[in-house]
Design a protein around this motif. Structure first.
Motif, short mmCIF file in Angstrom:
data_model
loop_
_atom_site.label_atom_id
_atom_site.label_comp_id
_atom_site.label_asym_id
_atom_site.label_seq_id
_atom_site.Cartn_x
_atom_site.Cartn_y
_atom_site.Cartn_z
N CYS A 1 -23.01 85.03 39.36
CA CYS A 1 -24.10 84.11 39.71
C CYS A 1 -23.81 83.43 41.05
O CYS A 1 -22.77 82.77 41.20
CB CYS A 1 -24.28 83.05 38.62
SG CYS A 1 -25.51 81.79 39.05
N PRO A 2 -24.69 83.58 42.05
CA PRO A 2 -24.43 82.97 43.37
C PRO A 2 -24.25 81.46 43.30
O PRO A 2 -23.40 80.91 44.01
CB PRO A 2 -25.68 83.35 44.17
CG PRO A 2 -26.24 84.55 43.48
CD PRO A 2 -25.92 84.37 42.03
N TRP A 3 -25.04 80.79 42.46
CA TRP A 3 -24.92 79.32 42.39
C TRP A 3 -23.59 78.92 41.77
O TRP A 3 -22.89 78.04 42.28
CB TRP A 3 -26.07 78.74 41.56
CG TRP A 3 -26.11 77.24 41.60
CD1 TRP A 3 -26.78 76.45 42.50
CD2 TRP A 3 -25.43 76.33 40.69
NE1 TRP A 3 -26.57 75.11 42.22
CE2 TRP A 3 -25.74 75.02 41.11
CE3 TRP A 3 -24.61 76.51 39.59
CZ2 TRP A 3 -25.26 73.90 40.45
CZ3 TRP A 3 -24.12 75.39 38.94
CH2 TRP A 3 -24.45 74.10 39.37
N ASP A 4 -23.23 79.57 40.67
CA ASP A 4 -21.97 79.22 40.01
C ASP A 4 -20.77 79.56 40.88
O ASP A 4 -19.76 78.86 40.84
CB ASP A 4 -21.87 79.94 38.66
CG ASP A 4 -22.82 79.38 37.62
OD1 ASP A 4 -22.59 78.25 37.15
OD2 ASP A 4 -23.82 80.06 37.30
N ARG A 5 -20.87 80.62 41.66
CA ARG A 5 -19.74 81.03 42.51
C ARG A 5 -19.43 80.01 43.59
O ARG A 5 -18.29 79.87 44.00
CB ARG A 5 -20.04 82.38 43.18
CG ARG A 5 -19.72 83.59 42.32
CD ARG A 5 -19.48 84.82 43.20
NE ARG A 5 -20.56 85.04 44.15
CZ ARG A 5 -21.61 85.83 43.94
NH1 ARG A 5 -21.73 86.45 42.78
NH2 ARG A 5 -22.54 86.00 44.86
N LYS A 6 -20.44 79.29 44.07
CA LYS A 6 -20.23 78.38 45.20
C LYS A 6 -19.79 76.98 44.78
O LYS A 6 -19.48 76.15 45.63
CB LYS A 6 -21.51 78.28 46.03
CG LYS A 6 -22.66 77.59 45.33
CD LYS A 6 -23.91 77.56 46.19
CE LYS A 6 -23.77 76.64 47.36
NZ LYS A 6 -25.04 76.45 48.10
N GLN A 7 -19.74 76.72 43.47
CA GLN A 7 -19.41 75.36 43.04
C GLN A 7 -17.92 75.06 43.19
O GLN A 7 -17.07 75.95 43.15
CB GLN A 7 -19.82 75.15 41.58
CG GLN A 7 -21.32 75.32 41.32
CD GLN A 7 -22.17 74.51 42.29
OE1 GLN A 7 -21.95 73.31 42.47
NE2 GLN A 7 -23.14 75.18 42.91
N SER B 1 -18.33 69.38 44.01
CA SER B 1 -19.78 69.56 43.88
C SER B 1 -20.26 69.36 42.45
O SER B 1 -21.44 69.05 42.22
CB SER B 1 -20.19 70.96 44.37
OG SER B 1 -19.74 71.97 43.48
#
Length: 306
Positions: free
Chosen positions: A126-132, A136
């Motif tokens: 998941c792109p969102w979960d990967r960037k956390q 954040s």
């Protein structure tokens, strides 16, 4: 004759089966519709021959009339297939007996393993979960904690509380997953840890601070339990080299009313002072809101954060 359905849990290590399941696997022809079933290598090693077939509910129901058939169900339960087998069996003039034998059971807390797997996949895909990052996620951690608090204050102890606790648990799992990525390829390295380390830490702490349960200490009631807890906690802080202060370990960034309540709990208890008269008081009496900070301490309750 009979159709015996052996079920297994994906949350139990493959190869671990109940005695009744091992016995069932020797009672007839063993079939499965799952070519990659994780139990197949272990059954083969144990000398149990399992045939991988294309699921045919009608054929299996008919064969079960004249002989014993053992069906090794997929770990999702093969629900649709088993429903079709049941319908096919009922349509026969002499339906076979159908028996379900649980091969392995989920222990309490087993579904947490599902959460570990889901979190791992989200972090990878998941792109969102990967960037956390830990930073954040802070607003979500605070938000979910307050949503749990509000649900309790509103008395919604059923599904609403269950849902909010799940959201809060996700934050714990998320932070542990981030920390796991700081571990070396062979385990412990740097400041990394995983969810097992988190669980192990709180288990050790609970055992250590409950000697009346896990050791031979005797207590007279809840008050003595609380006193022992603080004594053990103070010893732990001293062992870490922390200063023996009422402020040690107190998060100063918490809301004012909960900070005041925690400081009052840390303050040494003593005899109550008689109130000063306006004539002798060096300053005006405190507003009612600040005087109320001390009341929960004597009533044994917890102030509600605003």
């Amino acid at each position: 004759m009979a159709l015996i359905v052996v079920t297994t849990s994906p949350r139990v290590a493959p190869g671990l089966l109940a005695p009744a399941a091992w016995k069932a696997l020797t009672r007839g022809r063993v079939l499965t519709g799952t070519p990659d079933h994780p139990y197949l290598p272990y059954l083969d090693e144990a000398g149990v021959r399992v045939e991988v077939v294309t699921p045919d509910p009608g054929a299996i129901a008919r064969e079960s009339r004249t002989g014993t058939v053992v069906w090794l169900a997929a770990q999702d339960g093969d629900e649709d297939f088993m429903r079709a087998v049941g319908h096919a069996a009922i349509s026969l003039d002499e339906p076979p007996e159908i028996e379900v034998v649980p091969g392995s059971y989920d222990l309490p807390g087993a579904r947490l393993l599902d959460l570990v797997q889901v979190m791992d996949r989200l972090r990878r895909e998941c792109p969102w979960d990967r960037k956390q990052t830990h930073e954040s996620l802070v607003p979500y951690l605070v938000e979910e904690a307050y949503e749990v608090l509000e649900t309790i204050h509103e008395g919604d102890y059923g599904p609403p509380l269950r849902e909010e606790l799940g959201d809060l648990l996700l934050q714990v799992m998320f932070h542990a997953r981030l920390a796991q990525e700081r571990m070396g390829p062979e385990g412990k390295a740097g400041d990394g840890f995983d969810i097992d380390d988190v669980a192990a830490g709180i288990v050790e702490k609970l055992v250590r601070r409950h000697p009346h349960v896990f050791a031979e200490v005797e207590v007279s009631g809840a008050g003595e339990v609380s006193d022992n807890w603080e004594t053990i906690k103070a010893a732990e802080r001293a062992a870490k080299g922390e200063t023996a202060s009422a402020l040690s370990g107190v998060p100063m960034g918490q809301p004012a009313i909960s900070l005041a309540a925690q400081l009052l709990r840390r303050a040494p208890a003593g005899p109550a002072r008689p109130p000063l008269s306006p004539a002798t008081s060096p300053r005006p009496p405190a507003p009612a809101c600040s005087r109320s900070y001390g009341r929960p301490r004597t009533r044994g309750s917890t102030p509600r954060p605003s």
